[in-house]
Design a protein around this motif. Structure first.
Motif, mmCIF file in Angstrom:
data_model
loop_
_atom_site.group_PDB
_atom_site.id
_atom_site.type_symbol
_atom_site.label_atom_id
_atom_site.label_comp_id
_atom_site.label_asym_id
_atom_site.label_seq_id
_atom_site.Cartn_x
_atom_site.Cartn_y
_atom_site.Cartn_z
ATOM 1 N N HIS A 138 0.823 -1.208 0.000
ATOM 2 C CA HIS A 138 0.000 0.000 0.000
ATOM 3 C C HIS A 138 0.862 1.265 0.000
ATOM 4 O O HIS A 138 0.631 2.186 -0.781
ATOM 5 C CB HIS A 138 -0.930 0.016 1.215
ATOM 6 N N ILE A 139 1.870 1.284 0.888
ATOM 7 C CA ILE A 139 2.723 2.470 0.963
ATOM 8 C C ILE A 139 3.477 2.651 -0.357
ATOM 9 O O ILE A 139 3.575 3.755 -0.889
ATOM 10 C CB ILE A 139 3.697 2.355 2.156
ATOM 11 N N CYS A 140 3.981 1.523 -0.914
ATOM 12 C CA CYS A 140 4.668 1.603 -2.202
ATOM 13 C C CYS A 140 3.753 2.216 -3.257
ATOM 14 O O CYS A 140 4.166 3.100 -4.018
ATOM 15 C CB CYS A 140 5.114 0.210 -2.665
ATOM 16 N N GLU A 163 1.204 4.203 -2.894
ATOM 17 C CA GLU A 163 0.975 5.632 -2.665
ATOM 18 C C GLU A 163 2.198 6.445 -3.068
ATOM 19 O O GLU A 163 2.067 7.525 -3.639
ATOM 20 C CB GLU A 163 0.620 5.877 -1.192
ATOM 21 N N MET A 180 3.875 9.204 4.910
ATOM 22 C CA MET A 180 3.920 8.735 6.300
ATOM 23 C C MET A 180 3.396 9.812 7.250
ATOM 24 O O MET A 180 2.827 9.508 8.281
ATOM 25 C CB MET A 180 5.351 8.338 6.700
ATOM 26 N N ALA A 182 -0.491 9.772 7.057
ATOM 27 C CA ALA A 182 -1.068 8.660 7.809
ATOM 28 C C ALA A 182 -0.471 8.626 9.202
ATOM 29 O O ALA A 182 -0.833 7.801 10.024
ATOM 30 C CB ALA A 182 -0.766 7.346 7.097
ATOM 31 N N LYS A 238 -1.489 7.747 13.015
ATOM 32 C CA LYS A 238 -1.502 6.349 13.409
ATOM 33 C C LYS A 238 -0.167 5.759 12.995
ATOM 34 O O LYS A 238 0.112 5.659 11.815
ATOM 35 C CB LYS A 238 -2.613 5.620 12.652
ATOM 36 N N LEU A 290 2.619 2.709 12.452
ATOM 37 C CA LEU A 290 2.371 1.399 11.863
ATOM 38 C C LEU A 290 1.944 0.362 12.899
ATOM 39 O O LEU A 290 0.999 -0.390 12.678
ATOM 40 C CB LEU A 290 3.627 0.922 11.123
ATOM 41 N N ILE A 322 -1.629 0.417 13.840
ATOM 42 C CA ILE A 322 -2.543 -0.234 12.896
ATOM 43 C C ILE A 322 -2.656 -1.712 13.251
ATOM 44 O O ILE A 322 -3.741 -2.289 13.262
ATOM 45 C CB ILE A 322 -2.033 -0.063 11.448
#
Lengths: 332, 116
Positions: free
Chosen positions: A41-43, A45, A64, A67, A70, A72, A75
């Motif tokens: 997901h991060i990749c 984005e 980062m 998001a 929160k 990591l 989560i």
């Protein structure tokens, strides 16, 4: 509707993916396929931001931060909380018993100072809630968050050692027989088993020299500080030297290195940095309190059962002069 | 008004609805699609959707498969048989709820009907 993602245009190279994956791993994401989810997901984005002309570092930092409220591992906690009913129950137990036991211990201290009846009952109950409900629940919840076997043995060691130490303090405060042996076994477990194993685990996962230095000075300092407390409690010689060495390790080596490492990792002052500093201040205060002369009047309030409160004053004066000779020999 | 709080309760029906219209989707795809359909009004973060996706998986409503895409593992989510029937139930529930909400937030709407 066909979605045209920017990832069709820009893709990350393996090194960049590895950077992101390393950060996710550092957050100790171990829950089934959550790590894969988050990395991908991060990749995605970041790739989409790259399409808008940002550099990798810029895009990654922005995402980062967006998001970031929160982190990591939060989560992972949220996920665990949603899917695991026992985990939910344990977290609730922790919250409630943690507050209840603290309130009871605080109340008991006040009651004892004013010689109100029932102080001991509240004190014992508070200790029981703290040591036998809150503490195991906290460790159980932590256990759920990790799958590493070494961490699990660490948890069981600190569980046993911690309960023994807490029980020892209770015995001592209540003047029950056997306080010495209970505390002694707790300390043996913590100093000789738990802390060395913790040091080993931290050294295994350390990647840089600074992290290794952090582990050695932090855990080494803790071991020595614990030993000095033990020596002091049993009136063995050498407690003062140990305390000085431990304090120097913790305050002047571990603290600066820890702050530096954390700042480098996150780029900001985190809650844990503030917490460690507060803890250090508390430790320094405690050491000072041990070393200063407590006035006679205070002694009669704090230690009413002592026949001669001046014993403590004498002992402290002696301690200070010996410490002084040790640190600054030859000076008045 | 905190939009995130409003979205929170509707998150799993939204995800189920999207999955019922697509064979399989990965997490990022879901957030992109929601953003696109709602014209950017609803933006889901990864902090919000993965706990829900894992919960749906635990409840047996969705299943996952892993495939390598752009040099990394990608987890695709799709509805199970149980998930398909639950999806239509949840979507109907949400629809009913939104209708009720409409009435509440617009009192005039309700009154005009009664006065005619």
């Amino acid at each position: 509707m066909e979605i045209k993602t920017a990832s069709d245009i820009c893709t990350l190279n393996i090194k960049q993916i590895e950077t992101i994956a390393a950060d996710v791993r550092r957050a100790r994401i171990t829950l089934s396929h959550l790590a894969d989810d988050l990395i991908d997901h991060i990749c995605c984005e970041v790739e989409s931001e790259l399409g808008k002309g940002k550099s990798f570092e810029e895009a990654y930092r922005d995402i980062m931060q967006k998001a970031g409220r929160k982190r990591l591992n939060e989560i992972q906690e949220d996920t665990q909380f949603l899917i695991d009913k026992n985990y939910r129950i344990m977290k609730m137990t922790m919250k409630i018993t943690g507050n209840v036991s603290l309130a009871m211990l605080g109340l008991a201290t006040v009651m004892r100072l004013f010689h109100w009846p029932g102080a001991n009952v509240v004190l014992v109950l508070g200790f029981i809630v703290l040591a036998l409900i809150f503490f195991p629940a906290a460790i159980w919840a932590n256990q759920r968050e990790t799958k590493i076997r070494l961490t699990r043995s660490l948890h069981s060691l600190i569980l046993v050692g911690g309960i023994l130490l807490m029980a020892g303090v209770l015995f001592k405060v209540m003047h029950w027989p056997g306080a010495g042996i209970v505390m002694f076994s707790g300390w043996i477990i913590v100093i000789l088993l738990f802390l060395p194993l913790l040091l080993y685990a931290k050294l295994m996962e350390a990647e840089t020299g600074n992290q290794r230095l952090m582990a050695w000075s932090g855990i080494g300092g803790l071991m020595i500080a614990q030993m000095s407390t033990m020596f002091k409690t049993f009136h063995w010689p050498g407690a003062n030297i140990l305390m000085i060495v431990g304090a120097i390790l913790l305050i002047s080596i571990f603290l600066p290195v820890y702050t530096g490492v954390k700042l480098k990792e996150t780029g900001r002052v985190t809650g844990s940095v503030i917490f460690v500093h507060l803890l250090a201040v508390y430790l320094v205060m405690l050491t000072f309190l041990l070393a200063i002369n407590i006035s006679e009047a205070d002694n009669t309030v704090l230690f009413p059962e002592r026949e001669n409160p001046n014993e403590i004053v004498q002992a402290n004066t002696e301690l200070i002069s010996r410490t002084h000779d040790l640190v600054l020999p030859g000076l008045p | 008004m905190n939009k995130n709080n409003l979205i929170k309760g509707t998150l799993s029906p939204i995800i189920l609805k999207l999955l019922s219209e697509n064979k399989r989707m990965y997490g990022y795809e879901i957030t992109r699609k929601v953003k696109e359909i709602t014209d950017g009004k609803i933006e889901l973060t990864f902090g919000a959707i993965y706990p829900v996706l894992h919960k749906l998986e635990k409840d047996g409503l969705v299943k996952t498969e892993s495939a390598v895409a752009n040099n990394r593992n990608r987890i695709y989510y799709s509805l199970t048989e149980k998930g398909k029937s639950t999806a239509s139930e949840r979507i109907a529930e949400l629809k009913e709820f939104l209708e009720a909400m409409k009435i509440i937030i617009n009192p005039g709407y309700n009154l005009r009907y009664q006065s005619i």
